[in-house]
Design a protein around this motif. Structure first.
Motif, PDB file in Angstrom:
ATOM      1  N   VAL A 174       0.804  -1.216   0.000  1.00  0.00           N
ATOM      2  CA  VAL A 174       0.000   0.000   0.000  1.00  0.00           C
ATOM      3  C   VAL A 174       0.841   1.274   0.000  1.00  0.00           C
ATOM      4  CG1 VAL A 174      -2.064  -1.008   1.004  1.00  0.00           C
ATOM      5  CG2 VAL A 174      -0.271  -0.154   2.504  1.00  0.00           C
ATOM      6  N   LEU A 188       2.972   3.648  -1.775  1.00  0.00           N
ATOM      7  CA  LEU A 188       3.237   3.935  -3.179  1.00  0.00           C
ATOM      8  C   LEU A 188       3.829   5.334  -3.298  1.00  0.00           C
ATOM      9  CD1 LEU A 188       2.758   3.121  -6.196  1.00  0.00           C
ATOM     10  CD2 LEU A 188       0.504   4.115  -5.985  1.00  0.00           C
ATOM     11  N   VAL A 189       4.776   5.471  -4.194  1.00  0.00           N
ATOM     12  CA  VAL A 189       5.344   6.784  -4.485  1.00  0.00           C
ATOM     13  C   VAL A 189       5.229   7.017  -5.982  1.00  0.00           C
ATOM     14  CG1 VAL A 189       7.423   8.203  -4.450  1.00  0.00           C
ATOM     15  CG2 VAL A 189       6.964   6.673  -2.557  1.00  0.00           C
ATOM     16  N   PHE A 190       4.633   8.136  -6.328  1.00  0.00           N
ATOM     17  CA  PHE A 190       4.588   8.512  -7.736  1.00  0.00           C
ATOM     18  C   PHE A 190       5.894   9.240  -8.054  1.00  0.00           C
ATOM     19  CE2 PHE A 190       0.036   8.486  -6.534  1.00  0.00           C
ATOM     20  CZ  PHE A 190      -0.387   7.496  -7.394  1.00  0.00           C
ATOM     21  N   SER A 193       8.689  11.327  -9.485  1.00  0.00           N
ATOM     22  CA  SER A 193       8.640  12.489 -10.359  1.00  0.00           C
ATOM     23  C   SER A 193       9.871  13.334 -10.129  1.00  0.00           C
ATOM     24  CB  SER A 193       7.383  13.313 -10.066  1.00  0.00           C
ATOM     25  OG  SER A 193       7.352  13.649  -8.704  1.00  0.00           O
ATOM     26  N   GLY A 228       9.672  11.673  -5.228  1.00  0.00           N
ATOM     27  CA  GLY A 228       8.325  11.423  -5.713  1.00  0.00           C
ATOM     28  C   GLY A 228       7.283  11.860  -4.719  1.00  0.00           C
ATOM     29  N   LEU A 229       6.035  11.646  -5.082  1.00  0.00           N
ATOM     30  CA  LEU A 229       4.918  12.008  -4.217  1.00  0.00           C
ATOM     31  C   LEU A 229       4.436  10.747  -3.514  1.00  0.00           C
ATOM     32  CD1 LEU A 229       3.004  14.177  -6.810  1.00  0.00           C
ATOM     33  CD2 LEU A 229       4.421  15.021  -4.975  1.00  0.00           C
ATOM     34  N   PRO A 230       4.668  10.651  -2.232  1.00  0.00           N
ATOM     35  CA  PRO A 230       4.252   9.433  -1.533  1.00  0.00           C
ATOM     36  C   PRO A 230       2.760   9.450  -1.225  1.00  0.00           C
ATOM     37  CG  PRO A 230       5.352  10.911  -0.012  1.00  0.00           C
ATOM     38  CD  PRO A 230       5.349  11.596  -1.345  1.00  0.00           C
ATOM     39  N   ILE A 231       2.177   8.279  -1.260  1.00  0.00           N
ATOM     40  CA  ILE A 231       0.779   8.132  -0.885  1.00  0.00           C
ATOM     41  C   ILE A 231       0.588   6.714  -0.356  1.00  0.00           C
ATOM     42  CG2 ILE A 231      -0.071   7.370  -3.168  1.00  0.00           C
ATOM     43  CD1 ILE A 231      -2.458   9.409  -2.503  1.00  0.00           C
ATOM     44  N   VAL A 232      -0.313   6.579   0.593  1.00  0.00           N
ATOM     45  CA  VAL A 232      -0.603   5.250   1.119  1.00  0.00           C
ATOM     46  C   VAL A 232      -1.969   4.830   0.598  1.00  0.00           C
ATOM     47  CG1 VAL A 232      -0.916   3.867   3.186  1.00  0.00           C
ATOM     48  CG2 VAL A 232       0.823   5.641   3.149  1.00  0.00           C
ATOM     49  N   LEU A 233      -1.991   3.740  -0.117  1.00  0.00           N
ATOM     50  CA  LEU A 233      -3.256   3.256  -0.671  1.00  0.00           C
ATOM     51  C   LEU A 233      -4.083   2.640   0.451  1.00  0.00           C
ATOM     52  CD1 LEU A 233      -1.849   1.394  -3.798  1.00  0.00           C
ATOM     53  CD2 LEU A 233      -2.859   3.651  -3.754  1.00  0.00           C
ATOM     54  N   PRO A 234      -5.390   2.707   0.332  1.00  0.00           N
ATOM     55  CA  PRO A 234      -6.212   2.040   1.342  1.00  0.00           C
ATOM     56  C   PRO A 234      -6.081   0.532   1.213  1.00  0.00           C
ATOM     57  CG  PRO A 234      -7.580   2.890  -0.410  1.00  0.00           C
ATOM     58  CD  PRO A 234      -6.197   3.359  -0.693  1.00  0.00           C
ATOM     59  N   LEU A 240      -2.273  16.227  -7.482  1.00  0.00           N
ATOM     60  CA  LEU A 240      -1.747  15.637  -6.250  1.00  0.00           C
ATOM     61  C   LEU A 240      -0.637  16.511  -5.678  1.00  0.00           C
ATOM     62  CD1 LEU A 240      -2.078  13.067  -4.533  1.00  0.00           C
ATOM     63  CD2 LEU A 240      -0.262  12.031  -5.872  1.00  0.00           C
ATOM     64  N   ASP A 241       0.178  17.036  -6.564  1.00  0.00           N
ATOM     65  CA  ASP A 241       1.271  17.925  -6.168  1.00  0.00           C
ATOM     66  C   ASP A 241       0.712  19.166  -5.493  1.00  0.00           C
ATOM     67  OD1 ASP A 241       3.766  19.071  -5.970  1.00  0.00           O
ATOM     68  OD2 ASP A 241       3.752  19.853  -8.008  1.00  0.00           O
ATOM     69  N   GLN A 259      -0.628  18.230  -2.069  1.00  0.00           N
ATOM     70  CA  GLN A 259       0.417  17.960  -1.081  1.00  0.00           C
ATOM     71  C   GLN A 259       1.180  19.230  -0.732  1.00  0.00           C
ATOM     72  OE1 GLN A 259       2.811  14.512  -1.842  1.00  0.00           O
ATOM     73  NE2 GLN A 259       1.071  13.158  -1.599  1.00  0.00           N
ATOM     74  N   LEU A 310      -7.633   8.643  -4.242  1.00  0.00           N
ATOM     75  CA  LEU A 310      -7.472   8.604  -5.693  1.00  0.00           C
ATOM     76  C   LEU A 310      -8.450   7.613  -6.289  1.00  0.00           C
ATOM     77  CD1 LEU A 310      -3.580   8.548  -5.973  1.00  0.00           C
ATOM     78  CD2 LEU A 310      -5.069  10.497  -6.240  1.00  0.00           C
TER      79      LEU A 310
END
Lengths: 149, 141
Positions: free
Chosen positions: A132, A134-136, A138, B42-48, B123-124, B127, B136
């Motif tokens: 879960v 994840l890093v986009f 860029s 990068g742009l980190p995000i935690v998926l559900p 997203l940028d 954040q 998302l």
């Protein structure tokens, strides 16, 4: 003692000490040898156009806990130099995630023009694998270039 | 010959080579210490987690619908009123909306055909504005 008295005792003329002046040379030789022979395990980069983001942060994780997933503009997926189909992603990622003590971070290196549909499918595959974080991936965008756009 | 004050120099002409190795090591250690390997950004995000569904009150949702052209349609909660924006304007919008409602969730819904970069832009912006609760989704229908 007995041998000494044998009569063949010669005084050696060579110095007893190991010459230390060439020590540095030996060290450099070894250094250069290992520098030349060392091969780092690298995966080749896929040709993608990176998206840019201002809030991009460094991934604060050890290199071995980062898995790179490349997503090219045509939608082809590359993991560790091999191409996979979308449906295979979860079966590839799940064991890697389990082996990493649930520390695995996925760095998604997707082309900036790839349709979002692929990103969404990939997210669902990753969720299925349980990965879960994840890093986009860029490039860092400066505020200057952003305002010009 | 013509020079009168010709003195024989007592200092050796040669550069002392005994400390060359020391200099080389010094340089080596200097570069070893100062080298920084580039880290990934990068742009980190935690998926559900899968099967994790949380019911959220509509009034706490800010819908951001990303169109294939890059235009973002903003819809607040239940109201049908829509507003068109550029991704760069989302940052200011979020700060403004978040100041009014601290439980706000950004629901980023991207059209399947929309290029990935527009989602990254939105997203940028979110954040950068400090948004932490981001969802998302894909735009259906």
């Amino acid at each position: 003692m007995a041998i000494r008295q044998g009569g063949f005792e010669r005084k050696s003329k060579a110095s007893q000490e190991i010459p230390s002046s060439s020590l540095a040379d030996i060290a450099f030789l070894l250094l250069i040898f290992f520098m030349v022979t060392t091969v780092f395990r690298t995966t080749s980069e896929r040709p993608i156009a990176w998206p840019a983001a201002e809030a991009a942060q460094k991934i604060d994780e050890k290199a071995k806990d980062i898995l790179y997933i490349w997503l090219e503009q045509g939608g082809s997926i590359w993991i560790n130099d091999r191409q996979y189909s979308m449906a295979e992603v979860s079966t590839i990622v799940a064991p890697l995630y389990a082996n990493s003590d649930r520390r695995l971070v996925i760095s998604l290196r997707a082309d900036r023009d790839v349709p979002y549909l692929y990103i969404d499918q990939l997210q669902k595959e990753l969720q299925e694998a349980g990965a879960v974080r994840l890093v986009f991936a860029s490039e860092l965008e400066r505020r200057m270039t952003r305002e010009r756009r | 010959m013509a020079v009168l004050n010709q003195k024989k120099s007592k200092v050796s002409d040669e550069i002392p080579s005994s400390s060359m190795a020391d200099i080389a090591f010094l340089l080596l250690i200097f570069f070893l210490v100062t080298t920084v390997f580039p880290k990934d950004k990068g742009l980190p995000i935690v998926l559900p987690e899968q099967s994790e569904e949380v019911a959220v009150s509509q009034k706490n949702i800010l819908h951001l619908l990303i169109q294939p052209t890059g235009i973002v349609i903003v819809r607040r909660g239940e109201s049908q009123q829509e507003q068109q924006m550029r991704p760069a304007d989302i940052e200011g919008l979020w700060r403004q909306e978040f100041a009014q409602n601290e439980n706000l969730i950004a629901a980023v819904k991207t059209h399947p055909e929309a290029p990935y970069k527009f989602m990254v832009d939105v997203l940028d912006a979110l954040q950068t504005a400090g948004a932490e609760r981001i969802s998302l989704q894909i735009l259906e229908g």
